[in-house]
Scaffold this motif. Sequence first.
Motif, PDB file in Angstrom:
ATOM      1  N   HIS A 124      41.520  21.021 103.629  1.00  0.00           N
ATOM      2  CA  HIS A 124      42.872  21.548 103.862  1.00  0.00           C
ATOM      3  C   HIS A 124      43.166  21.866 105.323  1.00  0.00           C
ATOM      4  O   HIS A 124      44.084  21.311 105.891  1.00  0.00           O
ATOM      5  N   HIS A 125      42.364  22.781 105.911  1.00  0.00           N
ATOM      6  CA  HIS A 125      42.776  23.304 107.213  1.00  0.00           C
ATOM      7  C   HIS A 125      41.750  23.088 108.312  1.00  0.00           C
ATOM      8  O   HIS A 125      40.729  23.760 108.346  1.00  0.00           O
ATOM      9  N   HIS A 173      40.449  28.773  99.983  1.00  0.00           N
ATOM     10  CA  HIS A 173      41.599  28.079 100.550  1.00  0.00           C
ATOM     11  C   HIS A 173      41.927  28.533 101.969  1.00  0.00           C
ATOM     12  O   HIS A 173      42.199  27.708 102.830  1.00  0.00           O
ATOM     13  N   LEU A 243      46.448  31.663 102.272  1.00  0.00           N
ATOM     14  CA  LEU A 243      46.285  31.386 103.692  1.00  0.00           C
ATOM     15  C   LEU A 243      46.020  32.644 104.493  1.00  0.00           C
ATOM     16  O   LEU A 243      46.378  33.754 104.076  1.00  0.00           O
ATOM     17  N   HIS A 335      52.952  31.927 100.822  1.00  0.00           N
ATOM     18  CA  HIS A 335      51.984  30.859 101.107  1.00  0.00           C
ATOM     19  C   HIS A 335      51.431  31.032 102.515  1.00  0.00           C
ATOM     20  O   HIS A 335      50.350  31.547 102.694  1.00  0.00           O
ATOM     21  N   HIS A 402      55.231  27.150 105.681  1.00  0.00           N
ATOM     22  CA  HIS A 402      54.383  27.391 106.855  1.00  0.00           C
ATOM     23  C   HIS A 402      55.236  27.464 108.120  1.00  0.00           C
ATOM     24  O   HIS A 402      56.299  26.869 108.186  1.00  0.00           O
ATOM     25  N   LYS A 465      54.511  15.595 101.765  1.00  0.00           N
ATOM     26  CA  LYS A 465      53.633  15.262 100.653  1.00  0.00           C
ATOM     27  C   LYS A 465      54.116  14.034  99.903  1.00  0.00           C
ATOM     28  O   LYS A 465      53.328  13.244  99.411  1.00  0.00           O
ATOM     29  N   HIS A 506      46.607  18.426 104.269  1.00  0.00           N
ATOM     30  CA  HIS A 506      47.404  19.645 104.164  1.00  0.00           C
ATOM     31  C   HIS A 506      47.841  20.142 105.530  1.00  0.00           C
ATOM     32  O   HIS A 506      48.996  20.458 105.738  1.00  0.00           O
TER      33      HIS A 506
HETATM   34 CU1  K7E Z   1      50.143  24.680 102.292  1.00  0.00          CU
HETATM   35 CU2  K7E Z   1      46.167  24.156 101.621  1.00  0.00          CU
HETATM   36 CU3  K7E Z   1      47.720  25.232 103.875  1.00  0.00          CU
HETATM   37 CU4  K7E Z   1      48.598  22.488 101.120  1.00  0.00          CU
HETATM   38  S1  K7E Z   1      48.126  24.305 102.055  1.00  0.00           S
HETATM   39  S2  K7E Z   1      50.551  22.492 102.027  1.00  0.00           S
END
Ligand code: K7E
Length: 765
Positions: A124-125, A173, A243, A335, A402, A465, A506
């Motif tokens: 993911h990050h 996550h 997050l 989120h 985000h 996405k 992501h």
């Molecule tokens: Cu929003 Cu894992 Cu940072 Cu997917 S997460 S978008």
Amino acid sequence: MSTFVVKPTVLLVAAGIGLGAASTAWSAESLQDVLKRRGLSQQDVLAAAKTYVPTGKRDEFVVFSSGGQSGQVIVYGIPSMRILKYIGVFTPEPWQGYGFDEESKMVLRGGRIDGRDMTWGDTHHPAISETNGQYDGQFLFINDKANPRIAVLDLRDFETKQIVVNPIYKSEHGGAFVTTNTEYVFEAAQYPAPLENQKFYPLEEMNDKYRGGMTYWKFDRKEGRINVKESFSVELPPYWQDLSDAGKGPSEGWSFTNSFCSERYVGGIEKGRPPYEAGCSAKDTDYLHVINWKKAVELVAAGKAKTINNHKVLPIDVAVKEGILFLVPEPKSPHGVDVTPDGKLIIVAGKLDTHVSVFSFEKIMAAIKAGKFESKDPYGIPIIGMKDALDKQVQLGLGPLHTQYDSKPCIAYTSLYVDSQVAKWDYCQGKVLDKLSVHYNIGHLMTMEGDTVSPKGRYLVALNKLAIDRFVPVGPLHPQNHQLIDISNDKMQLLYDMPLPLGEPHYAVAIEAAKLKPAVRYKVGTDSRTGLLSPDYVRAGEEVTTKTGNKIVVKGTLIRSHFTPETIEAEVGDEITLHLTNLERAQDETHGFTVSTYNVHASLEPGKTVTVKFKADKEGVYPYYCTEFCSALHLEMMGYLLVKPKGWKPTKTAAVAQAVYTEADYKATLKKVADTQAVIDSVVGFITSVNYKDFPDVVAMVEDATDQLGKIPEAKAKAEAAAAKKDWDQANLWAEQIWQYQVKAADLGLRAKTYLEQNNAKKVQ
Ligand code: K7E
Ligand code: CUA
């Protein structure tokens, strides 16, 4: 025979003196013609001009994108959006030999869970290492949500060096995020579960037995590795942590983590209960976890942690008593949490709220200092009143996720998942400045160095996405769509769509290209995964094969266009270990290595030593060969693994070799050698006539070429000795070997010459 091999010489000679240069044939079409023919507007051309990076030129920024379910990292350039590399991280990657040679298998083995190989990851990050809150371009970290893990990549060679498994989570996550000097790498849990490994409690006991948490992995910058022993976690309630972000500036030393099911709802639609999605968003608010990690470090050092699964965990009650853990209500199901570049504000985006909530670190600290809490949660954690922590709320649109920051003060960009838009807004004044539709539902977004203390502005990438109809259809599974947006003006402008075909990325981070200083070669004999010299590397002339019992150990070398050894003889059942060293020093002279049908592969960049292991468990003859087209004689870069049946003995002596070559062949080869030498001399003349020593890449090529030429006297002596005995076979073959060395030297020389010409080398006396 001799006419057959003369051709390459002619080509080389031609290239050497510049006869082969193609003439430039520009078409007569004008820009207007092209616009018309391709149906492009002025706006399209403007966008194209902003992204086009002319041939030979490089990008301004380098992006490290999560590779999503591929378990890899994707590297691409901005503004061209050209993909530069896929880096194997949690998943074997054949090109790089990742997971196919022993050194990289060791890295993957570090990611085993409960003794099981995990050969995929849900990345993911990514996070780039920071110094004083700025990207320093040294390391990259990335998390695996499915199998709670963090990987460490070294940006000196863009390789994965370490995978650590979270000892107490079953999923995570909120990672990887780093502190401003990369002392710690954060990883927050996601779905609560019992912290003890392999322990069952029924779902009904979630409140008591299930826990979340926040892990602080200690990063040892000198070693370039996470120090597992000095890492720890803070136990958190079974609110589903999400997050996270690290404080900076005034909020340095604190970390912030969202949650999205503080209801601690236990589903069970099978038993007639409403589903998770309803139960987890029943309350109006969830909790932002505010943790003083610097103080947590001290508490752990003072022995206040308990040990779970061999890992230090600071219990909730200790964290509460010591005043390092607080909760702030935040609009439900948030989120992203993103600290502003100045570290003063914490922006929380709630998926189910049209607002973003801007929290003030100063207010939070004031409430803590004054002991002003509105209540306590069921675990005794003090809750700061939302009003007491909030700076403002700003209505942006549907599904804010985000936030990233601009180089201009107070300017933020927030992704709107449901609206499929990017909102540009001012977080000081609390007003929306611009909105741009993207295609389609956007998750994260990224500005250049946009999560550091000094964002660089310029470009924004929307990580969409769903691509739906944007690209030529390739079946029901579509690529993801990264859209490049120009943010240098008041109005955002959409520039480019890039399909990403390797999983759902992501998050991504972008760094100024100039900050990256990757190496072009290793010190000879380097095991790149440990960074140390391999105990098993050899230099030219030291190659050795030993057999002890049924174990064969080969210490071999590779250099254009040759493997040493050329033959490996084994019996069925022998265990074979090959330690191979690439002796090249020239940039990009990578060799690959495989033994057909044994499922092994290695990538040997210049200087690298790699180990390949397998059991020769079947009789037969198996070619091994170089898998990178490394030179004109790449296809000849091979050898044979001979696997004989047990106890096999030669039944008849090898047939006496028949003479193949004549004196005329030998003379023809000598002529070819002389012609090639003339090419080399002319190239050397050119190189030494300019300031080549000012170009380290060229110096390396020249050294490499000199090495090749240095091998000639020995071959020449052998050729002449054979000729004296009228052994024309040996004489001709050794003369051919001289030519091989020349070809490699000439190849390097020509490359050096081109490089010098393209980089405007200056004449010297
Ligand atoms: Cu929003 Cu894992 Cu940072 Cu997917 S997460 S978008
Ligand atoms: Cu080495 Cu091809």
